[in-house]
Design an enzyme around this catalytic site. Structure first.
Site, PDB file in Angstrom:
ATOM      1  N   ASP A  66       0.818  -1.217   0.000  1.00  0.00           N
ATOM      2  CA  ASP A  66       0.000   0.000   0.000  1.00  0.00           C
ATOM      3  C   ASP A  66       0.850   1.265   0.000  1.00  0.00           C
ATOM      4  OD1 ASP A  66      -2.369  -1.393   0.031  1.00  0.00           O
ATOM      5  OD2 ASP A  66      -2.640  -1.272   2.205  1.00  0.00           O
ATOM      6  N   TYR A 130       7.201 -10.115   6.340  1.00  0.00           N
ATOM      7  CA  TYR A 130       7.004  -8.683   6.597  1.00  0.00           C
ATOM      8  C   TYR A 130       7.579  -8.326   7.956  1.00  0.00           C
ATOM      9  CZ  TYR A 130       3.870  -7.928   2.628  1.00  0.00           C
ATOM     10  OH  TYR A 130       3.347  -7.794   1.358  1.00  0.00           O
TER      11      TYR A 130
END
Length: 328
Positions: A66, A130
């Protein structure tokens, strides 16, 4: 490799690893049309135009991130079709050429590999990791070093109950329906995922914090590994674990949230800020875990030219050398 549209020309597929600071971008995916927002992919494809491929070069991104999210190492595949009689670019020349023509300083191509024509950067990935960075002891936003702003989530609290966060993270491990941690707009048809690793640990002191501030500021790292994640799953899991660390939720409540499968529950409004999140790595186990830091012997033909099991040495070279190689 498959034959291209132009007679005698050959299409070559490459896997490219790249990194970026996401602050200036509307995510990694290209923004098409007349919008002012722009993605990392826009710049990479603009640089790829300079490869003079017979057919336009389009990148297929491994992991979509994002706006504001960073990547230590993302990946994409692309096809380059040179004119008849011209040999394929070596992986080194391709990587150097892309870096030479990149027009944004917050993006860097790390390495390239030649891969089979049926290789897919998104669907061939076997692992994605992540990293989420937190800072505690920051009552006001301006009390965080300017060098750490947009690179971590600054919390007002002086401390976190890390033991409780670790206990809560254990409930998320394994194969579950993660609907409760999914944001609307996810393109996937199934919300079942297998979370292989979820860790919460103290991070090293930041080198960008002044000595007089280091007594107040502490940094923490959360890491999550899975083959794939749902839309905003990592940021939602992070937000819930932080709520546990601050005492707003208990580990048992995290288990209840997971089992509810309800993305609209009263605790699921929490979403960690984008700027603390980093895509750390994408691995392709079937291809010898290709990556900027490894090129193993399991992947003959997929390593950069001239390398075997040794760690590749990154040398960017000079633009003149790149242009000369592209001209042949």
């Amino acid at each position: 490799m498959g034959s291209g549209a132009a007679a005698g020309s050959v299409r070559t597929r490459y896997l490219v690893y790249f990194q970026y600071l996401g602050t200036d971008f509307n995510g990694v995916a290209a923004v098409r049309g007349a919008q002012r927002a722009i993605g990392v992919q826009n710049y990479l494809e603009e640089a790829a135009e300079r490869l003079n491929s017979v057919v336009p070069v389009k990148l297929t991104i491994s992991s979509r991130t994002d706006a504001g999210v960073h990547a230590l190492s993302n990946a994409a595949h692309l096809d380059v079709q040179r004119r008849s009689g011209q040999p394929p670019f070596s992986p080194e020349v391709l990587a150097k050429a892309l870096n030479t023509h990149l027009r944004h300083p917050a993006i860097r191509v790390l390495q390239a590999f030649r891969v089979p024509s049926d290789f897919h950067a998104r669907y061939s990935a076997t692992s994605r990791t992540y990293l989420y960075r937190l800072a505690t002891g920051c009552p006001q936003p301006d009390q965080l070093s300017v060098f750490e702003q947009n690179r971590c989530w600054a919390l007002r609290a002086d401390s976190l109950d890390v033991a409780a966060m670790q206990e809560a993270a254990q409930h998320l491990l394994g194969t579950h329906d993660f609907s409760a941690f999914q944001s609307a707009g996810s393109p996937t048809t199934s919300s079942v995922r297998t979370l292989r690793r979820a860790s919460v640990s103290p991070d090293l002191p930041s080198p960008f914090v002044l000595p007089q501030e280091s007594r107040r500021l502490r940094f923490w790292s959360l890491e999550f590994e899975s083959q794939s994640f749902l839309y905003r799953q990592v940021r939602r899991m992070t937000a819930v674990l932080v709520a546990v660390g601050l005492g707003a939720l208990t580990p048992a409540q995290v288990k209840m949230i997971l089992e509810s499968r309800d993305p609209l529950g009263r605790h699921q409004t929490r979403v960690a800020p984008a700027h603390g999140l980093f895509l750390k790595s994408v691995l392709y186990g079937g291809h010898g875990d290709l990556g900027p830091a490894s090129c193993g012997p399991k992947a003959p033909g997929l390593c950069p030219a001239g390398s075997t099991a040794q760690k590749p040495q990154m040398t960017l070279g000079c633009p003149a050398m790149v242009r000369a190689a592209m001209a042949h």
